[in-house]
Design a protein around this motif. Structure first.
Motif, PDB file in Angstrom:
ATOM      1  N   HIS A  77      31.435  79.503  63.559  1.00 54.38           N
ATOM      2  CA  HIS A  77      31.016  80.144  62.313  1.00 54.38           C
ATOM      3  C   HIS A  77      29.840  79.437  61.642  1.00 54.38           C
ATOM      4  O   HIS A  77      29.213  80.009  60.744  1.00 54.38           O
ATOM      5  N   LYS A  95      30.922  84.492  63.312  1.00 60.23           N
ATOM      6  CA  LYS A  95      31.334  83.834  64.493  1.00 60.23           C
ATOM      7  C   LYS A  95      30.164  83.143  65.102  1.00 60.23           C
ATOM      8  O   LYS A  95      29.082  83.518  64.986  1.00 60.23           O
ATOM      9  N   THR A 148      45.064  78.234  54.745  1.00 61.54           N
ATOM     10  CA  THR A 148      43.603  78.088  54.692  1.00 61.54           C
ATOM     11  C   THR A 148      43.138  77.712  53.298  1.00 61.54           C
ATOM     12  O   THR A 148      42.364  76.764  53.117  1.00 61.54           O
ATOM     13  N   GLN A 190      37.098  78.384  58.636  1.00 58.63           N
ATOM     14  CA  GLN A 190      37.479  79.033  59.891  1.00 58.63           C
ATOM     15  C   GLN A 190      38.296  78.117  60.785  1.00 58.63           C
ATOM     16  O   GLN A 190      39.207  78.580  61.475  1.00 58.63           O
ATOM     17  N   GLN A 212      38.864  74.527  66.652  1.00 57.70           N
ATOM     18  CA  GLN A 212      38.869  75.943  67.002  1.00 57.70           C
ATOM     19  C   GLN A 212      38.804  76.133  68.512  1.00 57.70           C
ATOM     20  O   GLN A 212      39.526  76.958  69.083  1.00 57.70           O
ATOM     21  N   HIS A 237      37.590  86.617  57.881  1.00 52.24           N
ATOM     22  CA  HIS A 237      37.940  85.848  59.076  1.00 52.24           C
ATOM     23  C   HIS A 237      39.449  85.762  59.283  1.00 52.24           C
ATOM     24  O   HIS A 237      39.906  85.665  60.428  1.00 52.24           O
TER      25      HIS A 237
END
Length: 415
Positions: free
Chosen positions: A146, A409, A366, A338, A102, A22
């Motif tokens: 995700h 996704k 991350t 994600q 996101q 990702h």
């Protein structure tokens, strides 16, 4: 039953690859994602293709193995209730608390909303449709991005549990015993044949949506992998056979994967006009090499999955330092990763750090975010644990292979 350390280890490896994959989605050329850097890296496509052929199928296969190992020890109703709690609660929490960032970062990069996360979140939590194109899944009013893996896994689990009584009445136990002993050769041949059918018939008609209800090509490959895991989980014969043929499986996977990748290069060169006069095209026209490529893909998909199981049982089925901790951390990291990737890219892209430091920065933020949030909050705050799929208090572990294995996704959207 002794704990299957190889299944735990494969789960951890699979989700480690997921994080790298990702991050790569931010930089790979021509692949859509929630946020894209102007610093695109063409080389990233090739390792991503190599694992993309089997990575999600591996996660569903591991989940099927986990279910198969506990089926005989728990009543179906209790198991269905437990799995529903551990899958649907984190899904609902993720939709309202983890995934919205996101959607916000994507919409800001597209310049489809005004700045201000608080105002965006208040509007998002109304679950009313947005104008199409505001962010991925906007037309549905919310997105699961995700976290699509969770409703798929829940549906496959309940379907399996609901089908067991009927299968028993139809002689399913005898069929299972035959398939996992004398008929195990069918387990090597039928799944890739089915996947070849799915590639030729379903893939052109049902593009990937991750919306659960209309995603028939993905169901065709993921449910087969999941059901195979349930079927072989307790079969000593199958596991012994897999271990015995680990080298041929590795060779087949490398050969089939190499053919598929090589013909993909040929396709790129033809599209660019570089092979329009190549002599071999007269011997094997485009339809011919495309057919070979699809057959090679089906073989690569299945031999890679079997090879990972075979080498796992051979090399990984023993305690590893940190495996207990990592096995518990997988689920929270999956839920978090994600959103942290997209947020980190949103912060770093305007800085113009270049093709090395920007992706390394995204990866570092991350991983650091997953470590800190999991270690300082999720593990230690009892009421947070079930929201991230964890049971009990900080140091409790589920029985052997019981935790649902998690993960590309998106939504009830077209992500």
């Amino acid at each position: 039953m002794s704990r299957r350390h190889d299944i735990d280890a494969l789960r951890v490896i699979a989700f480690g690859l997921l994080i790298l994959y990702h991050v790569g989605m931010v930089y790979v050329v021509d692949w859509g994602f929630h946020i894209k850097s102007p610093t695109l890296l063409s080389w990233v496509e090739w390792p991503m293709i190599a694992i993309n052929r089997w990575r999600m199928s591996l996660l569903f296969l591991i989940s099927g193995l986990a279910l198969g190992l506990v089926l005989a020890r728990r009543a179906p109703a209790a198991l269905a209730a437990r799995r529903s709690w551990r899958l649907l609660l984190p899904l609902a929490f993720g939709i309202v608390a983890i995934v919205p960032v996101q959607a916000y970062c994507e919409a800001r990069m597209l310049d489809t909303i005004e700045p201000g996360y608080g105002a965006f979140l208040l509007r998002y939590l109304q679950f009313r449709p947005w104008p199409a194109g505001t962010f991925t899944g906007a037309e549905y009013g919310f997105t699961w991005n995700h976290l699509w893996y969770l409703p798929y896994l829940w549906a496959y689990t309940l379907l399996t549990l609901a089908a067991r009584p009927l299968l028993r009445r139809l002689g399913g136990a005898r069929a299972r015993d035959w398939l996992t002993t004398r008929g195990h050769w069918l387990l090597w041949l039928l799944p890739p044949a089915w996947y070849l059918f799915a590639l030729l018939v379903l893939d052109p008609r049902f593009p990937s949506t991750h919306a659960l209800v209309d995603d028939w090509f993905n169901h065709a490959r993921y449910f087969v992998a999941f059901a195979f895991g349930v079927l072989i989980a307790g079969s000593d014969v199958v596991w012994a056979r897999l271990r015995a043929v680990r080298w041929p499986l590795l060779a087949l996977a490398l050969c089939a994967g190499g053919i598929n990748a090589g013909l993909r290069v040929v396709g790129h060169l033809i599209d660019a006009g570089a092979l329009s006069r190549a002599p071999f095209l007269a011997v094997m026209p485009e339809a011919g090499w495309q057919g070979v490529s699809i057959v090679a893909l089906a073989i690569y998909w299945w031999t890679a999955l079997l090879g990972l199981l075979a080498w796992g049982i051979h090399a990984l089925n023993r305690p590893w330092p940190g495996l207990t901790y990592a096995s518990e951390a997988v689920y929270p990291w999956y839920i978090l990763h994600q959103s942290l990737i997209v947020l980190a890219a949103y912060w770093l892209i305007p800085l113009g750090l270049g093709p090395v430091w920007e992706p390394l920065g995204v990866l570092a933020i991350t991983v650091a975010g997953c470590v800190l949030i999991h270690e300082l909050l999720i593990r230690r705050v009892r009421w947070l644990r079930p929201l991230f799929g964890l049971a009990g208090g900080p140091d409790r572990r589920a029985p052997a292979a019981a935790p649902p294995a998690m993960a590309q996704k998106s939504t009830p959207s077209r992500a």
